[in-house]
Design a protein around this motif. Structure first.
Motif, mmCIF file in Angstrom:
data_model
loop_
_atom_site.group_PDB
_atom_site.id
_atom_site.type_symbol
_atom_site.label_atom_id
_atom_site.label_comp_id
_atom_site.label_asym_id
_atom_site.label_seq_id
_atom_site.Cartn_x
_atom_site.Cartn_y
_atom_site.Cartn_z
ATOM 1 N N LEU A 255 0.953 -1.009 -0.368
ATOM 2 C CA LEU A 255 0.208 -0.014 0.237
ATOM 3 C C LEU A 255 0.704 1.306 -0.094
ATOM 4 O O LEU A 255 0.837 2.357 -0.610
ATOM 5 C CB LEU A 255 -0.884 0.162 1.355
ATOM 6 C CG LEU A 255 -2.336 -1.251 0.579
ATOM 7 C CD1 LEU A 255 -2.699 -0.524 2.991
ATOM 8 C CD2 LEU A 255 -3.144 -0.933 0.399
ATOM 9 N N LEU A 256 2.043 1.737 1.054
ATOM 10 C CA LEU A 256 3.075 2.537 0.759
ATOM 11 C C LEU A 256 3.499 2.614 -0.366
ATOM 12 O O LEU A 256 3.703 3.565 -0.694
ATOM 13 C CB LEU A 256 4.050 1.879 1.504
ATOM 14 C CG LEU A 256 3.752 1.984 3.509
ATOM 15 C CD1 LEU A 256 4.430 1.621 4.781
ATOM 16 C CD2 LEU A 256 3.379 3.930 3.803
ATOM 17 N N GLU A 257 3.835 1.758 -1.738
ATOM 18 C CA GLU A 257 4.872 1.304 -2.330
ATOM 19 C C GLU A 257 3.676 2.173 -3.728
ATOM 20 O O GLU A 257 4.215 3.270 -4.306
ATOM 21 C CB GLU A 257 4.870 0.612 -3.110
ATOM 22 C CG GLU A 257 6.136 0.164 -1.855
ATOM 23 C CD GLU A 257 7.047 -1.357 -1.671
ATOM 24 O OE1 GLU A 257 8.363 -2.009 -1.289
ATOM 25 O OE2 GLU A 257 6.052 -2.275 -2.519
ATOM 26 N N VAL A 258 2.810 1.225 -3.618
ATOM 27 C CA VAL A 258 1.874 1.850 -4.425
ATOM 28 C C VAL A 258 0.871 3.554 -4.469
ATOM 29 O O VAL A 258 0.689 3.777 -5.566
ATOM 30 C CB VAL A 258 0.378 0.325 -4.556
ATOM 31 C CG1 VAL A 258 -0.923 1.381 -5.194
ATOM 32 C CG2 VAL A 258 0.516 -0.298 -4.705
ATOM 33 N N ALA A 259 0.790 3.746 -3.415
ATOM 34 C CA ALA A 259 0.393 5.336 -3.028
ATOM 35 C C ALA A 259 1.394 5.951 -2.972
ATOM 36 O O ALA A 259 1.877 7.500 -2.961
ATOM 37 C CB ALA A 259 -0.234 5.464 -1.757
#
Length: 294
Positions: A255-259
């Protein structure tokens, strides 16, 4: 100063909430850069802008399958990535980007000459493509192999970006593993080469077992990943210390990487960064040499 935060303190595009599933460490000063996440490889982006499709991030998932990982860990790891990709939170984070899609490839690694691509470059832009990638991850037989070469994984990953037909605003290598580099070139050399290319490396150190001489585990693997493995603007570590939180931690990291987010709210100060790594970046090689003399 370097910081840890609990997952409950991290907000990812307004979709992540929950308890403490793992430690998230922001990058050390020696791994920070003044450039912004949106300005990766500007020459390449300008040249390719009109010629190729655009995605928000080119994400390489590099997954450890060395013998120090037991079969249960390997199965949970596989399920964790597959379930994260199809989760409601992941799909919401996906849509928060300007393009609403990412390009992803997934490979497994062990020794410096042992890497196997499970998912070639695919675009994920919604539930159907996410399901297809998750199903392919799960249907591939689980394997194990000898040695641990994080440097080999990074060196294998770098040229994959050149083979990707999609161009992203960010390029990220996501490395999971349960031990230090003990094969191939020094990990810091590979890390620095990736950083020079505008690539960010994030880490998922797996620390669910007590360190064991027989498996070449080390204390403070999270420090090792922070000081020796990760790098680039906004690089971070999500540490797994509880087997029950394994899947949730994987989802948090994706989630952190995608966002395109990093931990925003430091709540617990950790050891102040120094010029020297807190754990030797050659500790894995030293253990191997002391044990087998080669």
């Amino acid at each position: 100063m370097r910081w840890y935060v609990s997952i409950g303190a991290v907000l990812v595009a307004g979709v992540l909430a929950g308890g403490d599933v793992a430690g998230v460490a922001a990058p050390s000063p020696q791994n920070q850069f003044s450039s912004q996440l949106s300005s990766f490889a500007p020459g390449r982006q300008s040249a390719d802008k009109e010629a190729t499709p655009s995605v928000d991030v080119e994400l390489i998932l590099a997954v450890d399958v060395s013998y120090s990982m037991d079969m249960d860990e390997l199965a949970i790891q596989r399920e964790g990535y597959a379930q994260a990709i199809v989760s409601r939170e992941f799909l919401q984070a996906l849509k928060s980007g300007p393009n609403g899609k990412i390009a992803v490839t997934y490979f497994e690694w062990a020794a410096s000459s042992d890497q196997k691509i499970i998912i070639p470059w695919r675009v994920i832009d919604g539930p159907e493509t996410a399901d297809a990638v998750a199903n392919e991850i799960m249907k591939t037989p689980i394997r194990r192999a000898s040695r641990t070469s994080i440097s080999g994984a990074i060196n294998f990953a770098m040229p994959l970006f050149d083979e990707n037909p999609y161009r992203g605003l960010r390029r990220v290598i996501d490395i999971s593993g349960d031990g230090p580099n003990n094969n191939g070139g020094p990990v810091v050399v590979a890390r620095d080469a990736a950083i020079e290319k505008g690539i960010v490396i994030n880490g998922l150190p797996i620390m669910v077992k007590e360190p064991s001489y027989s498996t070449m585990d080390i204390d403070n693997l999270d420090f090792y990943y922070e000081d020796c493995v990760i790098g680039g603007p906004g690089a971070f570590v999500v540490t797994i210390k509880d087997r029950e939180k394994f899947k949730e931690a994987i989802r948090t990291k994706l989630l952190l990487e995608v966002a395109g987010r990093t931990p925003e709210r430091p709540v617990v100060p950790a050891v102040a960064a120094s010029k020297e790594p807190r754990v030797s970046c050659l500790i894995g090689e030293k253990i191997w040499q002391d044990r087998w003399g080669r």
